[in-house]
Structure formats: C-alpha cells, structure tokens
Design an enzyme around this catalytic site. Structure first.
Site, PDB file in Angstrom:
ATOM      1  N   HIS A  50       0.838  -1.265  -0.106  1.00 48.94           N
ATOM      2  CA  HIS A  50       0.005  -0.072  -0.056  1.00 48.94           C
ATOM      3  C   HIS A  50       0.994   1.228   0.041  1.00 48.94           C
ATOM      4  O   HIS A  50       0.635   2.438  -0.080  1.00 48.94           O
ATOM      5  CB  HIS A  50      -0.943   0.010   1.114  1.00 48.94           C
ATOM      6  CG  HIS A  50      -1.849  -1.219   0.990  1.00 48.94           C
ATOM      7  ND1 HIS A  50      -2.845  -1.258   0.068  1.00 48.94           N
ATOM      8  CD2 HIS A  50      -2.156  -2.340   1.588  1.00 48.94           C
ATOM      9  CE1 HIS A  50      -3.534  -2.447   0.294  1.00 48.94           C
ATOM     10  NE2 HIS A  50      -3.083  -2.903   1.659  1.00 48.94           N
ATOM     11  N   ARG A  75       7.199  -5.450   2.694  1.00 48.41           N
ATOM     12  CA  ARG A  75       6.027  -6.116   2.402  1.00 48.41           C
ATOM     13  C   ARG A  75       5.674  -5.857   0.971  1.00 48.41           C
ATOM     14  O   ARG A  75       5.872  -4.845   0.323  1.00 48.41           O
ATOM     15  CB  ARG A  75       5.012  -5.612   3.228  1.00 48.41           C
ATOM     16  CG  ARG A  75       3.551  -6.216   2.800  1.00 48.41           C
ATOM     17  CD  ARG A  75       2.381  -6.172   3.682  1.00 48.41           C
ATOM     18  NE  ARG A  75       1.930  -4.702   3.324  1.00 48.41           N
ATOM     19  CZ  ARG A  75       0.830  -4.236   3.788  1.00 48.41           C
ATOM     20  NH1 ARG A  75       0.014  -5.076   4.631  1.00 48.41           N
ATOM     21  NH2 ARG A  75       0.175  -3.131   3.626  1.00 48.41           N
ATOM     22  N   GLU A 154      -4.643 -13.089   6.898  1.00 55.76           N
ATOM     23  CA  GLU A 154      -6.027 -11.792   6.925  1.00 55.76           C
ATOM     24  C   GLU A 154      -7.002 -11.877   6.495  1.00 55.76           C
ATOM     25  O   GLU A 154      -8.058 -11.009   5.743  1.00 55.76           O
ATOM     26  CB  GLU A 154      -5.296 -10.517   6.580  1.00 55.76           C
ATOM     27  CG  GLU A 154      -4.436 -10.633   5.372  1.00 55.76           C
ATOM     28  CD  GLU A 154      -3.497  -9.336   4.702  1.00 55.76           C
ATOM     29  OE1 GLU A 154      -3.917  -8.252   5.243  1.00 55.76           O
ATOM     30  OE2 GLU A 154      -3.033  -9.393   3.702  1.00 55.76           O
ATOM     31  N   ASP A 180      -7.643  -5.998   7.324  1.00 52.76           N
ATOM     32  CA  ASP A 180      -8.513  -6.833   6.321  1.00 52.76           C
ATOM     33  C   ASP A 180      -9.068  -7.851   6.946  1.00 52.76           C
ATOM     34  O   ASP A 180     -10.112  -8.592   6.476  1.00 52.76           O
ATOM     35  CB  ASP A 180      -7.220  -7.315   5.300  1.00 52.76           C
ATOM     36  CG  ASP A 180      -6.973  -6.331   4.227  1.00 52.76           C
ATOM     37  OD1 ASP A 180      -7.901  -5.772   3.679  1.00 52.76           O
ATOM     38  OD2 ASP A 180      -5.693  -6.345   3.857  1.00 52.76           O
TER      39      ASP A 180
HETATM   40  C1  3PY Z   1      -4.146  -5.244   7.534  1.00 54.61           C
HETATM   41  O1  3PY Z   1      -4.323  -4.992   8.779  1.00 54.61           O
HETATM   42  O2  3PY Z   1      -4.812  -5.720   6.742  1.00 54.61           O
HETATM   43  C2  3PY Z   1      -2.595  -5.102   7.013  1.00 54.61           C
HETATM   44  O3  3PY Z   1      -2.487  -5.385   6.025  1.00 54.61           O
HETATM   45  C3  3PY Z   1      -1.515  -4.174   7.865  1.00 54.61           C
HETATM   46  O4  3PY Z   1      -1.150  -3.218   7.359  1.00 54.61           O
HETATM   47 MG    MG Z   2      -3.880  -6.086   4.756  1.00 55.76          MG
END
Ligand code: 3PY
Ligand code: MG
Length: 263
Positions: A50, A75, A154, A180
């Site tokens: 992101h 990441r 996630e 997420d």
């Molecule tokens: C999330 O919380 O989904 C993440 O990927 C952390 O940045």
């Molecule tokens: Mg995320």
C-alpha cells in the site's frame, strides 16, 4: 551494529526472545527510513503493497536502514513473488507476503524466497553479498537461515488454513493484518482491527505459531495497541505507520506552540 548483528535478526526473531517493535514506512524515501532507524526499532518494514516504493527506491532504503545498523523487511504486493527474491537480492532480511490463504499460496511464496532444497530462489544476490560481507558459497549455504519468509494471515480462508500454512517448510512465521481480517470476518461490513473477534483470532494464531515452533507478527495502528499485542505473545509488532507518527508529532508541536503562546 555489524553486518553479522544485522543479519542475526532472523535468528533473534525465531528464538522468541521477547517482543520486537518495528517501524512501518510507505513513503518512498530512503533517508526517511534511515531517520526512523535511529530510534529504538528492531527493524523497519518497507510497505510495497500500500506504500509507494518501487524496486530502486526500496533497494536504496534497505541500504540506508542497514547503514543505520538495522535490518530491513519488505512487504510485497499481493502475489508479487518475483519481487520477493529481488528484495532479498538487495539485502532485505525478510519478506512479508500479503493474502497467503492456503498451503499452496505459502508454497508458491517459499519457492521464490528460499534456495533449494526448500524452494527455487534464483541466484543473483549482488547487493546482499556486499551488505552481508559473505562469499557466494557462504551466502548460498546460509541465506535460507539468514532471511525470513512471513505469510500474512488476513482472511477467513487463511485462518482456516493456518495449520497448513504454518506446516510449509520455509515459512518462518506469520503476520496478522487485522484490518483486512476484520473486513473478511464481518463480510465487508466494517474495518475494526481492534474488535474482540480480532483479539480472539490473534490469540488463536499466536498459539498455533507456538505449536508449530514458528513466530508471530502483527500490525498495530499505534503504540498502545502494539503494547496489547505484545502481551498476547506476538514476537514482533508494528507500532503505527510513519504517516500517523509524522502527523501526530506535527500536531503535538503545533498544539504546544499555540498553548504556550496564548498562556
Ligand atoms: C491489515 O491490517 O490488513 C494489514 O495488512 C496491515 O497493514
Ligand atoms: Mg492487509
């Protein structure tokens, strides 16, 4: 810190020696990463999912973080496993891969981040050799141990497959993305990274990591939440993104100036 101490990060996190705290940087500026690395962070994550990093800027940031005596993690964007091996070639100490939802996803990730026999990482670690000071032979022998592959959990599918993901040889640990995960568990109703349901999922994930002898990391939006996650037993937590830290520091300075001027 020496190169050996920087490259000792992978061993330190695997040994669960106590909660580590990492910075999180999306603004694509290597000098900003160097400034943050002067603080007592254990590592700096460059967020290419992101955040706005491209490969040259991320490679420069890895060098600037190492110059400050710290290891850098990156990441990658979803499924961008080709970038994972390029970032390791640039000297990153580990890769965080988002949306790893099955053991098959985890195997595809390991394929590009670990040399045989664990994976098929292709040879070309030119900057990593410069940074680590290792010979080609020593780098080849040690790279799988010196760098970590971290699978993000996630989604609902990832939670269900967590034992399969943790069981993949070459996956060193997991990283919970609570935003997420909260969107997934609420079927798109809310972003609630601090919800009770997320706390339970996180505690479950930590216990599964312990059962598999692997480490657990998670994102927190601020220091207070990061402290709570360390209490859950996470090995490494984020204590907020640099954008939030920059803005809250600026806000605090403006408020202090106004308060004193008007007193
Ligand atoms: C999330 O919380 O989904 C993440 O990927 C952390 O940045
Ligand atoms: Mg995320």
């Amino acid at each position: 810190m020496s190169a050996a101490e920087i490259d000792g990060f992978a061993d330190r996190i695997r040994q669960h020696r106590g909660g580590m705290i990492s910075a999180w940087v999306g603004i694509p500026d290597a000098t900003l990463a160097n400034h943050l690395a002067q603080e007592a962070f254990d590592t700096i994550v460059l967020d290419m999912q992101h955040g706005m990093w491209d490969m040259p800027s991320a490679a420069n940031a890895v060098a600037q973080v190492r110059l400050a005596g710290k290891p850098a993690l990156a990441r990658i964007p979803v499924g961008d496993f080709a970038s994972a091996s390029r970032l390791l070639d640039a000297g990153a100490s580990g890769i965080i891969a988002p949306m790893i939802n099955s053991a098959e996803d985890a195997q595809a990730f390991v394929k590009t981040t670990k040399y045989p026999p664990l994976g098929e990482r292709s040879w070309g670690p030119s900057l990593a050799l410069n940074h680590t000071g290792l010979s080609a032979d020593d780098y080849l022998k040690n790279a799988n141990a010196l760098t970590v592959a971290i699978a993000m959990i996630e989604t609902r599918a990832a939670l269900e497959a967590i034992d399969g993901i943790l069981g993949v040889a070459g996956i060193d640990g997991i990283f919970i993305g609570p935003s997420d995960l909260s969107i997934a568990l609420s079927n798109g109703d809310q972003v609630a990274p601090n919800a009770a349901e997320i706390d339970s999922a996180m505690q479950h994930a930590v216990s599964r990591c312990r059962a598999h002898g692997k480490f657990a990391c998670a994102f927190a939006a601020d220091g207070e939440r990061a402290g709570e996650l360390l209490k859950f037993g996470f090995d490494l937590v984020i204590a907020g993104a640099e954008t939030a830290q920059l803005r809250s520091g600026a806000r605090r300075a403006i408020n202090a100036a106004r308060r004193i001027a008007s007193a």
